[in-house]
Design an enzyme around this catalytic site. Structure first.
Site, short mmCIF file in Angstrom:
data_model
loop_
_atom_site.label_atom_id
_atom_site.label_comp_id
_atom_site.label_asym_id
_atom_site.label_seq_id
_atom_site.Cartn_x
_atom_site.Cartn_y
_atom_site.Cartn_z
N ASP A 19 -0.92 -9.27 8.67
CA ASP A 19 -0.90 -8.95 7.56
C ASP A 19 -0.35 -7.74 7.16
O ASP A 19 -0.13 -6.35 6.82
CB ASP A 19 -2.07 -8.21 7.18
CG ASP A 19 -1.99 -7.62 5.69
OD1 ASP A 19 -1.20 -8.04 5.16
OD2 ASP A 19 -3.29 -6.64 4.95
N ARG A 72 0.98 -0.96 0.12
CA ARG A 72 -0.18 -0.15 0.20
C ARG A 72 1.13 1.18 -0.09
O ARG A 72 1.85 1.27 0.55
CB ARG A 72 -1.28 -0.35 0.97
CG ARG A 72 -2.47 -1.02 1.23
CD ARG A 72 -2.38 -1.61 2.28
NE ARG A 72 -4.19 -2.03 2.22
CZ ARG A 72 -3.85 -3.52 3.09
NH1 ARG A 72 -2.80 -4.17 2.76
NH2 ARG A 72 -4.48 -3.92 2.08
N HIS A 111 -0.95 -2.46 -4.86
CA HIS A 111 -0.49 -3.66 -5.35
C HIS A 111 -0.06 -3.20 -7.23
O HIS A 111 -0.69 -4.46 -7.29
CB HIS A 111 -1.43 -5.21 -4.82
CG HIS A 111 -1.03 -5.68 -3.96
ND1 HIS A 111 -0.08 -5.62 -3.19
CD2 HIS A 111 -1.70 -6.82 -3.23
CE1 HIS A 111 -0.38 -5.99 -2.21
NE2 HIS A 111 -0.95 -6.97 -2.49
N HIS A 123 2.27 -13.31 -5.68
CA HIS A 123 1.24 -12.80 -4.03
C HIS A 123 0.53 -14.51 -4.60
O HIS A 123 -0.81 -14.94 -4.26
CB HIS A 123 0.15 -12.12 -4.47
CG HIS A 123 -0.70 -11.28 -3.51
ND1 HIS A 123 -1.62 -11.45 -2.80
CD2 HIS A 123 -0.76 -10.36 -2.66
CE1 HIS A 123 -2.11 -11.40 -1.90
NE2 HIS A 123 -1.18 -10.28 -1.74
N GLU A 134 5.18 -12.97 0.92
CA GLU A 134 5.67 -11.32 -0.22
C GLU A 134 6.85 -10.82 0.18
O GLU A 134 7.05 -9.93 0.70
CB GLU A 134 4.19 -10.72 -0.27
CG GLU A 134 2.87 -11.04 -0.45
CD GLU A 134 1.70 -10.29 0.46
OE1 GLU A 134 1.88 -8.85 -0.78
OE2 GLU A 134 0.81 -11.04 0.89
#
Length: 345
Positions: free
Chosen positions: A248, A76, A101, A175, A309
């Site tokens: 996350d 982000r 992304h 991803h 990631e």
């Protein structure tokens, strides 16, 4: 080792990379998407360990970024803007007020040029694409070259190279959602994970990094010794609650070790290790329902896969205490991540 190519609709193709152990990796030229990774469990049963659609056409409307190459900047970008050399650049707002992304037309939505290869060490594909400056609002024209290679040691390597004709920002990743139980027999709650990281980036309520580094000691973010993902999914730490109960977060790797991450699934006996030259990694435990994804009874669900990631962080565009993702004209971007699969006998 072998490679098989299937023609789909229009200019879509799927490439199947097969090694001598029966392991198979399937890649689309659309989005550079890894659609399948078939690998054996402790009993030799070969099953798929990544999430993907049965119908390839579903990737056109996919909002989960299943298996895709992500860029120009993964993650982000706060307020969908950043400054570079005194100039402000504005990019696509595709998640509230922020850029996620690579935006609506990121690398996960383009057709890559693909050249398959086969040598004595590996079988794989070279993917190339040029990001044009007028596309998403980033400066510069960026030439990308990504290589997926599968070896007989059950290693899947992802190698990223890029150059630009003017200073720009770049942070690429893949991803894929992993579920080592095979064919999604279970959620990822009991996956045992270890991460060589003593600090994570703190997130605000919009999932934007604040720039503050949080010490993981005595928290459910401490994976320096192996622990199950359920610790965080059911944990009461405010950072778990912010992301919808789970993880996350960007984990900053400590001193470079050969293996940055290990993942084990106790029922199948499968293990995956991750080696990378990247400074950190976002671990995402699919805390939101996976839109359009049909699972068993036909409904979507949370916690069906976990993403690792490996990447630089776009938070560095707003916070100077983090490794830069700026790529200058005379530099070559180089990133490599290797996933190695095995199973207890």
């Amino acid at each position: 080792m072998d490679i098989k190519i299937k023609q789909l609709q229009d200019n879509w193709r799927v490439y199947q990379l097969i090694n001598q152990n029966g392991m198979m990796v399937e890649v689309l030229n659309f989005g550079g998407i890894i659609t399948k990774v078939l690998t054996p469990d402790k009993n030799g049963q070969v099953q798929n360990v990544v999430l993907g659609y049965q119908n390839h056409l579903d990737y056109q409307s996919d909002k989960n970024f299943f298996g895709a190459l992500i860029g120009q900047v993964a993650g982000r970008i706060q307020d969908a803007s950043f400054q570079l050399n005194g100039k402000t650049y504005t990019v696509d707002k595709n998640e509230g007020n922020n850029h996620l992304h690579g935006g609506k037309h990121g690398l996960h939505k383009v057709i890559w040029d693909v050249e398959p290869f086969h040598n004595q060490h590996s079988v794989g594909v070279h993917l190339t694409y040029i990001i044009h400056e007028k596309g998403q609002g980033y400066p510069g024209n960026v030439s990308l070259h990504v290589t997926y290679a599968l070896t007989n040691e059950n290693q899947l390597s992802l190698e990223y190279k890029a150059t630009t004709d003017k200073p720009t920002v770049l942070a690429l990743t893949n991803h894929s959602y992993f579920n080592l139980s095979g064919n999604i027999r279970e959620t990822i709650h009991n996956h045992q994970v270890s991460i060589n990281s003593s600090k994570i980036l703190e997130l605000d309520k919009s999932l934007i990094p604040t720039g503050s580094l949080l010490d993981v000691t005595n928290t459910t973010f401490d994976f320096r010794s192996s622990r199950p993902l359920t610790d965080g999914i059911s944990g009461d730490h405010i950072q778990h609650k912010i992301v919808g109960d789970g993880y996350d977060h960007y984990f900053i790797f400590d001193q470079q070790k050969e293996e940055s991450v290990t993942v084990k699934e106790p029922t199948s006996g499968r293990m995956m290790t991750i080696e990378t030259n990247q400074p950190g990694m976002v671990m995402y435990t699919a805390n939101n329902e996976l839109s359009n994804f049909k699972y068993k009874d036909g409904s979507s669900s949370k916690y069906l896969g976990v993403c690792f990631e490996t990447q630089g962080t776009p938070a560095s565009l707003h916070h100077d205490n983090l490794p830069s993702i700026i790529l200058n004209k005379d530099e070559t971007y180089y990133q490599k991540t290797v996933f190695t699969f095995s199973a207890d006998s």
